[in-house]
Write a protein that holds these residues in place. Structure first.
Motif, PDB file in Angstrom:
ATOM      1  N   ASP A  71      -3.821 150.242  23.205  1.00 11.53           N
ATOM      2  CA  ASP A  71      -4.525 150.223  24.489  1.00 11.53           C
ATOM      3  C   ASP A  71      -4.900 148.823  24.963  1.00 11.53           C
ATOM      4  O   ASP A  71      -4.293 148.285  25.892  1.00 11.53           O
ATOM      5  CB  ASP A  71      -5.773 151.126  24.418  1.00 11.53           C
ATOM      6  CG  ASP A  71      -6.396 151.361  25.780  1.00 11.53           C
ATOM      7  OD1 ASP A  71      -5.683 151.209  26.795  1.00 11.53           O
ATOM      8  OD2 ASP A  71      -7.594 151.689  25.848  1.00 11.53           O
ATOM      9  N   LYS A  96      -5.518 144.313  31.318  1.00  9.65           N
ATOM     10  CA  LYS A  96      -6.955 144.231  31.637  1.00  9.65           C
ATOM     11  C   LYS A  96      -7.646 143.342  30.609  1.00  9.65           C
ATOM     12  O   LYS A  96      -7.545 143.585  29.401  1.00  9.65           O
ATOM     13  CB  LYS A  96      -7.588 145.620  31.594  1.00  9.65           C
ATOM     14  CG  LYS A  96      -7.376 146.425  32.848  1.00  9.65           C
ATOM     15  CD  LYS A  96      -8.244 147.679  32.801  1.00  9.65           C
ATOM     16  CE  LYS A  96      -7.997 148.582  33.977  1.00  9.65           C
ATOM     17  NZ  LYS A  96      -8.726 149.860  33.847  1.00  9.65           N
ATOM     18  N   LYS A 122       1.349 154.354  27.853  1.00  2.27           N
ATOM     19  CA  LYS A 122       0.598 153.359  28.626  1.00  2.27           C
ATOM     20  C   LYS A 122       1.551 152.565  29.519  1.00  2.27           C
ATOM     21  O   LYS A 122       1.233 152.250  30.667  1.00  2.27           O
ATOM     22  CB  LYS A 122      -0.193 152.429  27.695  1.00  2.27           C
ATOM     23  CG  LYS A 122      -0.968 151.388  28.479  1.00  2.27           C
ATOM     24  CD  LYS A 122      -2.346 151.109  27.993  1.00  2.27           C
ATOM     25  CE  LYS A 122      -3.061 150.151  28.929  1.00  2.27           C
ATOM     26  NZ  LYS A 122      -4.345 149.713  28.463  1.00  2.27           N
ATOM     27  N   GLU A 143      -4.541 149.459  39.080  1.00  2.00           N
ATOM     28  CA  GLU A 143      -5.447 150.606  39.157  1.00  2.00           C
ATOM     29  C   GLU A 143      -5.900 150.929  40.574  1.00  2.00           C
ATOM     30  O   GLU A 143      -7.089 150.976  40.888  1.00  2.00           O
ATOM     31  CB  GLU A 143      -6.664 150.425  38.235  1.00  2.00           C
ATOM     32  CG  GLU A 143      -7.348 151.774  37.987  1.00  2.00           C
ATOM     33  CD  GLU A 143      -8.347 151.788  36.839  1.00  2.00           C
ATOM     34  OE1 GLU A 143      -8.086 151.160  35.796  1.00  2.00           O
ATOM     35  OE2 GLU A 143      -9.370 152.453  36.999  1.00  2.00           O
ATOM     36  N   ARG A 169      -3.539 154.935  37.599  1.00  2.83           N
ATOM     37  CA  ARG A 169      -3.899 154.325  36.302  1.00  2.83           C
ATOM     38  C   ARG A 169      -5.211 154.880  35.750  1.00  2.83           C
ATOM     39  O   ARG A 169      -5.459 154.854  34.542  1.00  2.83           O
ATOM     40  CB  ARG A 169      -3.976 152.796  36.432  1.00  2.83           C
ATOM     41  CG  ARG A 169      -4.252 152.094  35.104  1.00  2.83           C
ATOM     42  CD  ARG A 169      -4.068 150.595  35.192  1.00  2.83           C
ATOM     43  NE  ARG A 169      -4.432 149.956  33.942  1.00  2.83           N
ATOM     44  CZ  ARG A 169      -4.004 148.757  33.567  1.00  2.83           C
ATOM     45  NH1 ARG A 169      -3.212 148.059  34.339  1.00  2.83           N
ATOM     46  NH2 ARG A 169      -4.382 148.243  32.408  1.00  2.83           N
ATOM     47  N   LEU A 187      -5.826 156.915  32.520  1.00  9.69           N
ATOM     48  CA  LEU A 187      -6.080 156.335  31.193  1.00  9.69           C
ATOM     49  C   LEU A 187      -7.552 156.433  30.819  1.00  9.69           C
ATOM     50  O   LEU A 187      -7.928 156.199  29.678  1.00  9.69           O
ATOM     51  CB  LEU A 187      -5.618 154.873  31.148  1.00  9.69           C
ATOM     52  CG  LEU A 187      -4.107 154.647  31.245  1.00  9.69           C
ATOM     53  CD1 LEU A 187      -3.790 153.169  31.401  1.00  9.69           C
ATOM     54  CD2 LEU A 187      -3.380 155.207  30.010  1.00  9.69           C
ATOM     55  N   ASN A 188      -8.390 156.784  31.805  1.00  6.88           N
ATOM     56  CA  ASN A 188      -9.822 156.944  31.530  1.00  6.88           C
ATOM     57  C   ASN A 188     -10.166 158.365  31.088  1.00  6.88           C
ATOM     58  O   ASN A 188     -11.344 158.730  31.044  1.00  6.88           O
ATOM     59  CB  ASN A 188     -10.652 156.573  32.763  1.00  6.88           C
ATOM     60  CG  ASN A 188     -10.536 155.094  33.063  1.00  6.88           C
ATOM     61  OD1 ASN A 188     -10.314 154.287  32.159  1.00  6.88           O
ATOM     62  ND2 ASN A 188     -10.640 154.739  34.327  1.00  6.88           N
TER      63      ASN A 188
HETATM   64  N1  GLY Z   1      -7.753 150.867  29.017  1.00  5.03           N
HETATM   65  C1  GLY Z   1      -7.453 151.453  30.262  1.00  5.03           C
HETATM   66  C2  GLY Z   1      -6.517 150.645  31.104  1.00  5.03           C
HETATM   67  O1  GLY Z   1      -5.907 149.715  30.622  1.00  5.03           O
HETATM   68  O2  GLY Z   1      -6.384 150.917  32.283  1.00  5.03           O
END
Ligand code: GLY
Length: 368
Positions: A152, A158, A235, A245, A249, A252-253
């Motif tokens: 992750d 991020k 991912k 995002e 995206r 992923l939360n």
């Molecule tokens: N950890 C969530 C993301 O990278 O969007």
């Protein structure tokens, strides 16, 4: 600096897996294999290494691996300055970033330089943010040594640090030039930290890989050389579809609306992965309550998480306290609470219209 266009394949053995990430601000590879730390110098030299560099690690990881990494880099003619940080989320802040800028200057880093960061999510996010902003951004190589960082935090771009009022409130998108995940480093991880990373692997199975989920149910987490690339590839698909995002995206939360609240209420004493594990159960239970998935799905998920050594219920706080912590997270996002809810394994939706009473009911049912 790492030349991203140069092929790395020639310099890694056949068993190393290469996952290509395509991104508007540059493509990069995630390498997954055994013994990659010993070959880090060869891998970087193969990517067209030029300029000066620093290697950043937290003190715990530094004790375990920096001699191997420094030897590997120096054997390939790469001279690096080692910088070590104290371990722990408490150091993921702007003071540490400022301190890193000073170390970068001491080491003579300029816009052609590279920062190599070795360790878990905290050192990766903090150092990544320093690399993203120093001289408007210098090259970053992520070398994750925890399962959570491999699947992750080290991938997808991020980076950021916490402010006193909340997690990850300052950050940037900074794609790494290269990510090197050496499976061998996972053998030194405490069992609980490994389990915490598995929560993110399970999450990726629910989001977009039913085969991965079924494999975890039937065969557990081995072989990692199969499980890890599958989880990373989920991912990849999500961040390639929505790198900044803007919408998708956010899937992923999954588990994070509940999970962040539990983490905050524990004053960050609860491992992130443990909070996410309970958050996954709560999100699935909520989905079933809203008629969006079969009730059996949350039973099946809880059984898997339990088998992987993860918590599936929370304790110590009332449903109202958890709701209040979630609601203050909502204020930060400026509008409604946003839930990611599974409809089936491999299929999740983003849902914002959930009544407080329904959430409280779900919280009461998943409390120890
Ligand atoms: N950890 C969530 C993301 O990278 O969007």
């Amino acid at each position: 600096m790492i030349n991203q266009s140069k092929k790395l394949q020639a310099n890694s053995d056949i068993s190393t897996q290469h996952i290509q990430f395509h991104n508007p601000s540059g493509n990069y590879e995630v390498l997954v294999g055994e013994g990659l730390l010993d070959r880090l110098g060869i891998l970087l030299a193969g990517g067209g290494w030029t300029g000066s560099a620093v290697l950043v690690a937290d003190e715990t990881v530094a004790r375990l691996y920096t001699s191997t990494v420094l030897r590997a880099l120096e054997a390939s003619g790469i001279e690096v300055t080692l910088v070590t940080l104290p371990a722990g989320e408490i150091h993921k802040n702007l003071d540490t970033v400022r301190w890193l800028y000073d170390r970068f200057q001491d080491a003579g880093l300029d816009r052609s330089s590279t920062v190599v960061v070795l360790g878990g999510g905290v050192v990766g996010d903090t150092t990544g943010f320093a690399a993203a902003t120093y001289m408007r951004g210098i090259s970053l190589v992520q070398v994750p040594t925890t399962l959570l960082a491999m699947v992750d935090s080290s991938i997808g771009g991020k980076v950021g640090v916490d402010l006193p009022r909340g997690k990850n409130l300052v950050g940037a998108f900074k794609q790494p030039a290269l990510v090197v995940a050496d499976i061998a480093t996972l053998r030194s991880l405490p069992e609980a930290d490994f389990a915490a990373g598995m929560a993110e692997v399970v999450k990726h199975g629910i989001i977009d890989d039913p085969d991965l989920f079924v494999h975890l149910e039937t065969s557990g987490w081995e072989p990692l050389s199969w499980v890890l690339p599958r989880a990373i590839d989920v991912k990849r698909r999500v961040v390639e579809a929505d790198p900044f995002e803007k919408g998708h995206r956010a899937v992923l939360n999954l588990g994070h609306t509940f999970g962040h609240a539990l983490e905050t209420l524990s004053n960050y004493q609860m491992r992130h992965g443990f909070a996410i594990s309970i958050g996954l159960v709560l999100a699935t239970h909520l989905s079933a309550k809203l008629g969006l998935c079969e009730p059996q799905l949350s039973v099946r998920l809880a059984a898997l998480l339990d088998r992987l050594g993860l918590p599936i219920r929370y304790s110590g706080h009332s449903p109202e306290q958890v709701w209040a912590a979630m609601a203050s997270d909502k204020k930060r996002q400026g509008n409604k609470l946003r839930f990611v809810l599974p409809q089936a394994i491999g299929n999740v939706i983003i849902h914002c219209e959930v009544q407080r009473d329904v959430v409280l009911e779900v919280l009461a049912e998943i409390r120890e």
